[in-house]
Motif scaffolding. Structure first.
Motif, PDB file in Angstrom:
ATOM      1  N   ALA A 152       0.817  -1.216   0.000  1.00 12.12           N
ATOM      2  CA  ALA A 152       0.000   0.000   0.000  1.00 12.12           C
ATOM      3  C   ALA A 152       0.849   1.263   0.000  1.00 12.12           C
ATOM      4  N   GLN A 153       2.097   1.157   0.474  1.00  9.52           N
ATOM      5  CA  GLN A 153       2.976   2.321   0.511  1.00  9.52           C
ATOM      6  C   GLN A 153       3.539   2.676  -0.872  1.00  9.52           C
ATOM      7  N   PHE A 154       3.458   1.724  -1.806  1.00  9.05           N
ATOM      8  CA  PHE A 154       4.125   1.928  -3.101  1.00  9.05           C
ATOM      9  C   PHE A 154       3.186   1.759  -4.294  1.00  9.05           C
ATOM     10  N   THR A 155       2.301   0.777  -4.237  1.00  5.91           N
ATOM     11  CA  THR A 155       1.372   0.529  -5.345  1.00  5.91           C
ATOM     12  C   THR A 155      -0.037   0.335  -4.780  1.00  5.91           C
ATOM     13  N   PRO A 156      -0.719   1.425  -4.394  1.00  8.75           N
ATOM     14  CA  PRO A 156      -2.037   1.311  -3.752  1.00  8.75           C
ATOM     15  C   PRO A 156      -3.070   0.559  -4.575  1.00  8.75           C
ATOM     16  N   ASP A 157      -2.857   0.492  -5.897  1.00 10.27           N
ATOM     17  CA  ASP A 157      -3.812  -0.225  -6.749  1.00 10.27           C
ATOM     18  C   ASP A 157      -3.514  -1.715  -6.815  1.00 10.27           C
ATOM     19  N   GLN A 158      -2.377  -2.153  -6.249  1.00 11.80           N
ATOM     20  CA  GLN A 158      -2.015  -3.573  -6.208  1.00 11.80           C
ATOM     21  C   GLN A 158      -1.767  -3.965  -4.756  1.00 11.80           C
ATOM     22  N   LEU A 159      -2.686  -4.703  -4.160  1.00 11.39           N
ATOM     23  CA  LEU A 159      -2.575  -5.067  -2.751  1.00 11.39           C
ATOM     24  C   LEU A 159      -2.551  -6.587  -2.594  1.00 11.39           C
ATOM     25  N   PRO A 160      -1.352  -7.188  -2.512  1.00 10.20           N
ATOM     26  CA  PRO A 160      -1.266  -8.640  -2.324  1.00 10.20           C
ATOM     27  C   PRO A 160      -1.837  -9.055  -0.969  1.00 10.20           C
ATOM     28  N   LEU A 161      -2.477 -10.209  -0.948  1.00 13.01           N
ATOM     29  CA  LEU A 161      -3.161 -10.663   0.265  1.00 13.01           C
ATOM     30  C   LEU A 161      -2.344 -11.690   1.037  1.00 13.01           C
ATOM     31  N   THR A 162      -1.599 -12.530   0.334  1.00 14.89           N
ATOM     32  CA  THR A 162      -0.840 -13.606   0.965  1.00 14.89           C
ATOM     33  C   THR A 162       0.658 -13.365   0.835  1.00 14.89           C
ATOM     34  N   VAL A 163       1.435 -14.160   1.573  1.00 11.42           N
ATOM     35  CA  VAL A 163       2.895 -14.080   1.480  1.00 11.42           C
ATOM     36  C   VAL A 163       3.356 -14.425   0.069  1.00 11.42           C
ATOM     37  N   ARG A 164       2.743 -15.431  -0.540  1.00  8.86           N
ATOM     38  CA  ARG A 164       3.119 -15.813  -1.907  1.00  8.86           C
ATOM     39  C   ARG A 164       2.849 -14.669  -2.883  1.00  8.86           C
ATOM     40  N   GLU A 165       1.678 -14.036  -2.769  1.00  8.16           N
ATOM     41  CA  GLU A 165       1.375 -12.899  -3.630  1.00  8.16           C
ATOM     42  C   GLU A 165       2.346 -11.752  -3.359  1.00  8.16           C
ATOM     43  N   GLY A 166       2.735 -11.592  -2.089  1.00  8.00           N
ATOM     44  CA  GLY A 166       3.684 -10.557  -1.739  1.00  8.00           C
ATOM     45  C   GLY A 166       5.053 -10.792  -2.358  1.00  8.00           C
ATOM     46  N   ARG A 167       5.473 -12.048  -2.373  1.00  7.70           N
ATOM     47  CA  ARG A 167       6.761 -12.382  -3.008  1.00  7.70           C
ATOM     48  C   ARG A 167       6.718 -12.079  -4.505  1.00  7.70           C
ATOM     49  N   THR A 195       8.198 -13.756  11.143  1.00 10.07           N
ATOM     50  CA  THR A 195       7.061 -12.923  10.765  1.00 10.07           C
ATOM     51  C   THR A 195       6.681 -13.124   9.299  1.00 10.07           C
ATOM     52  N   ALA A 196       5.466 -12.713   8.966  1.00 11.48           N
ATOM     53  CA  ALA A 196       5.028 -12.770   7.565  1.00 11.48           C
ATOM     54  C   ALA A 196       5.876 -11.841   6.706  1.00 11.48           C
ATOM     55  N   ALA A 197       6.253 -10.689   7.264  1.00 15.87           N
ATOM     56  CA  ALA A 197       7.084  -9.735   6.514  1.00 15.87           C
ATOM     57  C   ALA A 197       8.421 -10.354   6.148  1.00 15.87           C
ATOM     58  N   ASN A 198       9.022 -11.110   7.069  1.00 14.06           N
ATOM     59  CA  ASN A 198      10.314 -11.746   6.780  1.00 14.06           C
ATOM     60  C   ASN A 198      10.164 -12.880   5.778  1.00 14.06           C
ATOM     61  N   ARG A 199       9.108 -13.674   5.890  1.00 18.96           N
ATOM     62  CA  ARG A 199       8.890 -14.762   4.930  1.00 18.96           C
ATOM     63  C   ARG A 199       8.665 -14.210   3.536  1.00 18.96           C
ATOM     64  N   MET A 200       8.034 -13.061   3.462  1.00 23.05           N
ATOM     65  CA  MET A 200       7.748 -12.441   2.168  1.00 23.05           C
ATOM     66  C   MET A 200       9.011 -11.854   1.529  1.00 23.05           C
ATOM     67  N   ALA A 201       9.865 -11.203   2.325  1.00 28.67           N
ATOM     68  CA  ALA A 201      10.937 -10.378   1.756  1.00 28.67           C
ATOM     69  C   ALA A 201      12.343 -10.920   1.966  1.00 28.67           C
ATOM     70  N   ARG A 202      12.503 -12.081   2.584  1.00 27.02           N
ATOM     71  CA  ARG A 202      13.848 -12.520   2.978  1.00 27.02           C
ATOM     72  C   ARG A 202      14.784 -12.760   1.787  1.00 27.02           C
ATOM     73  N   THR A 203      14.238 -13.067   0.613  1.00 25.58           N
ATOM     74  CA  THR A 203      15.086 -13.264  -0.566  1.00 25.58           C
ATOM     75  C   THR A 203      15.836 -11.979  -0.921  1.00 25.58           C
ATOM     76  N   TYR A 204      15.184 -10.841  -0.711  1.00 26.69           N
ATOM     77  CA  TYR A 204      15.787  -9.551  -1.066  1.00 26.69           C
ATOM     78  C   TYR A 204      16.356  -8.822   0.152  1.00 26.69           C
ATOM     79  N   PHE A 205      15.649  -8.920   1.282  1.00 22.12           N
ATOM     80  CA  PHE A 205      16.059  -8.196   2.485  1.00 22.12           C
ATOM     81  C   PHE A 205      16.088  -9.173   3.662  1.00 22.12           C
ATOM     82  N   PRO A 206      17.152  -9.977   3.789  1.00 25.83           N
ATOM     83  CA  PRO A 206      17.185 -11.049   4.786  1.00 25.83           C
ATOM     84  C   PRO A 206      17.093 -10.582   6.237  1.00 25.83           C
ATOM     85  N   ASP A 207      17.450  -9.332   6.514  1.00 29.98           N
ATOM     86  CA  ASP A 207      17.423  -8.840   7.891  1.00 29.98           C
ATOM     87  C   ASP A 207      16.133  -8.104   8.239  1.00 29.98           C
TER      88      ASP A 207
END
Length: 560
Positions: free
Chosen positions: A252-267, A531-543
């Motif tokens: 929502a902070q970057f693409t308000p018209d695209q809102l992924p619902l799950t971790v997979r969609e977030g990835r 966290t869900a945030a870490n599972r979603m983004a760890r490939t790019y931002f592991p910390d």
């Protein structure tokens, strides 16, 4: 055709001016999965109980509820018992027998089913839910997750058309909660049972929902699909959006018209941004210059004939540190807090608080302005008839208003007023503590503990029953206490809360803390306890372990 219809429904508790439910209208269709959410005290539990007449609270009612085109209040008791199932928040509150097999059979026996039918249904449900491996066990031997699964199976054995669940995973660890919710989805998908659920773990449950019902101050303000609800809340820019899944909050902070619902969609959303992966940072070891809580080689068992619950536990928590313990149900987390608070005694090992052996503290020294304990069951702290009386009880109650006593009373009133505002209990001070919602009871219990101004604060599942909105405020309160030098040791299943607010974290397993790291290092290295945030983004931002972390990392990249 609708299975359940509520039309212009209103409800008020006795002797209250503000209605708990106001003009609520909703429809539940057969086979649908419905999630009810809103702030603590918004009327969710009150609404759920209206659909089960034997559990409905006493009060003034207007409006209509229909079940399968029949007025709900005209259902025969037998029909209500078999067709409408209800699973409570606390697993222990619903269990009525001593054996697993008898618990499964109890409902059928109560309704007068014959023995062959009972045996067939019990066998079928035990197999379906995977209970056959602990079918003969005593109920007291089960973990929290197993007890809640047993409650669910005991309801489903009656073949209900409608299954209602009130915060069923609030006392379960993340893995047990995920398993339980997957079982619910399986029931909905394979059996076709209509589900109405309140749940604060929206991260896991929203993707399962057909319809999301949003409550606020006793009113139903929205009813739509999960993605539509997310879009509405994002556009309104209200505080309710904080309850949405992490992928949705981040996008929502970057693409308000695209809102992924799950971790997979977030990835997938991150992949489409063409990001530059960041390198993982080197872990920083914990440094303890002055230990406020020390346990060394502590062992404990509840009975000489039973196995050890705590096994060689050694742990240090620094002065002014916020340390959180996570782990599965039944691993010994709450027991360890009971040892530190001297409710129970270890048979081996040493415990020190503030550099002094625990056994050398008098009762007055330990529990007055030094050690504060928030138990898992907040009701164990309530002793008065109103919230206000309960708060004054902590500081010895109102005194006569004369000379120095008058000044002391004024100070007490200021202290109570301050804590009431801090914990958002202003509108509840004349309510009976047992009439509060689960989240409101947690806030009252915390208020009582904080009035003692402890130097060490022990918290057992403090976010249980709290909505995401108040959790943030609780986290800020704890950070303020930490800044004042208070040492905090918390047991929690809420990994999102721990990741955002705790300094350090340890994993409790098999009676001991097997790992102890900074919260960021701990969650960045785990696969399940993260966290869900870490599972979603760890490939790019592991910390990155929180929503805020991922957003900050994304801001450093050029996103088109």
């Amino acid at each position: 055709m609708a299975l359940v219809t509520m039309q212009n429904f209103n409800f008020s508790y006795p002797e209250t001016d503000q209605p708990a439910l106001q003009d609520v209208s909703l429809t539940l269709f057969p086979g649908s999965f419905n999630v009810l959410f809103g702030k603590s005290g918004s009327g969710k539990t009150t609404l759920l109980r209206q659909f089960k007449p034997v559990l409905a609270p006493h009060g003034q009612v207007s409006g209509e509820i229909f079940f399968a085109d029949q007025p709900l209040n005209q259902l025969a008791l037998r029909q209500e018992a078999s067709q409408i199932g209800f699973v409570l928040q606390n697993p222990d509150n619903q269990i009525v027998t001593d054996k697993v097999w008898h618990e499964l059979a109890f409902g059928l026996e109560s309704l007068g089913y014959d023995t062959p039918t009972i045996r067939l249904r019990v066998a079928e449900m035990a197999s379906y839910f995977g209970i056959q491996h602990w079918f003969e066990k005593d109920v007291k031997e089960l973990s929290g997750g197993q007890k809640q699964l047993l409650n669910l199976a005991s309801v489903m054995v009656l073949h209900p058309q409608l299954l209602i669940l009130d915060e069923p995973t609030s006392q379960l660890d993340p893995i047990a909660a995920s398993d339980f919710l997957e079982t619910l989805q399986k029931i909905n998908r394979e059996i076709g049972t209509t589900i109405l659920l309140t749940e604060h773990r929206l991260q896991d449950v929203l993707p399962m929902a057909d319809q999301v019902l949003l409550m606020d101050q006793g009113k139903l303000i929205a009813a739509a699909s999960p993605r539509e609800i997310g879009q509405q809340l994002q556009k309104s820019q209200g505080d309710l959006f904080v309850a949405m899944p992490a992928p949705m909050q981040i996008a929502a902070q970057f693409t308000p018209d695209q809102l992924p619902l799950t971790v997979r969609e977030g990835r997938n959303w991150l992949t489409n941004l063409s990001l530059t992966p960041l390198a993982k940072q080197v872990e920083q070891p914990r440094k303890i210059t002055e230990a406020m809580i020390e346990l060394k080689d502590v062992w404990f068992r509840y009975d000489r004939s039973e196995a050890d619950v705590i096994k060689g536990l050694s742990l240090q928590v620094a002065k002014g540190e916020f340390f959180a313990i996570v782990g599965g149900n039944g691993t010994g987390k709450s027991t360890s807090l009971s040892l530190i608070s001297r409710i129970r005694q270890p048979y081996r090992g040493k415990i020190k608080l503030g550099g002094r052996p625990l056994r050398k503290y008098s009762e007055q020294e330990l529990y007055r302005n030094f050690l504060g304990v928030l138990p898992q069951n907040p009701q164990s702290l309530f002793v008065k008839k109103t919230v206000l009386e309960d708060l004054y009880e902590v500081i010895d109650g109102p005194k006569e208003k004369k000379s120095a006593a008058y000044q002391a009373q004024m100070q007490k009133e200021q202290a109570v007023q301050g804590i009431v505002e801090l914990t958002q209990l202003i509108h509840l001070v004349q309510r009976h503590p047992y009439d509060l919602s689960g989240g409101e009871q947690q806030r009252l219990a915390l208020a009582k503990v904080l009035l003692m101004r402890p130097q060490i604060l022990l918290l057992d599942e403090p976010t249980k029953g709290l909505d995401d909105f108040y959790k943030r405020q609780l986290g800020e309160i704890l950070c303020q206490l930490k800044a004042q030098g208070v040492t905090i040791l918390m047991v929690s299943h809420d990994v999102e809360f721990v990741a955002e607010f705790a300094d350090s974290c340890g994993l409790f397993f098999n009676g001991n803390v097997v790992s102890s790291k900074s919260a960021q290092d701990f969650f960045a290295g785990n696969s399940f306890y993260t966290t869900a945030a870490n599972r979603m983004a760890r490939t790019y931002f592991p910390d990155a372990v929180t929503v805020k972390d991922v957003i900050e990392c994304l801001k450093t990249q050029e996103i088109s």
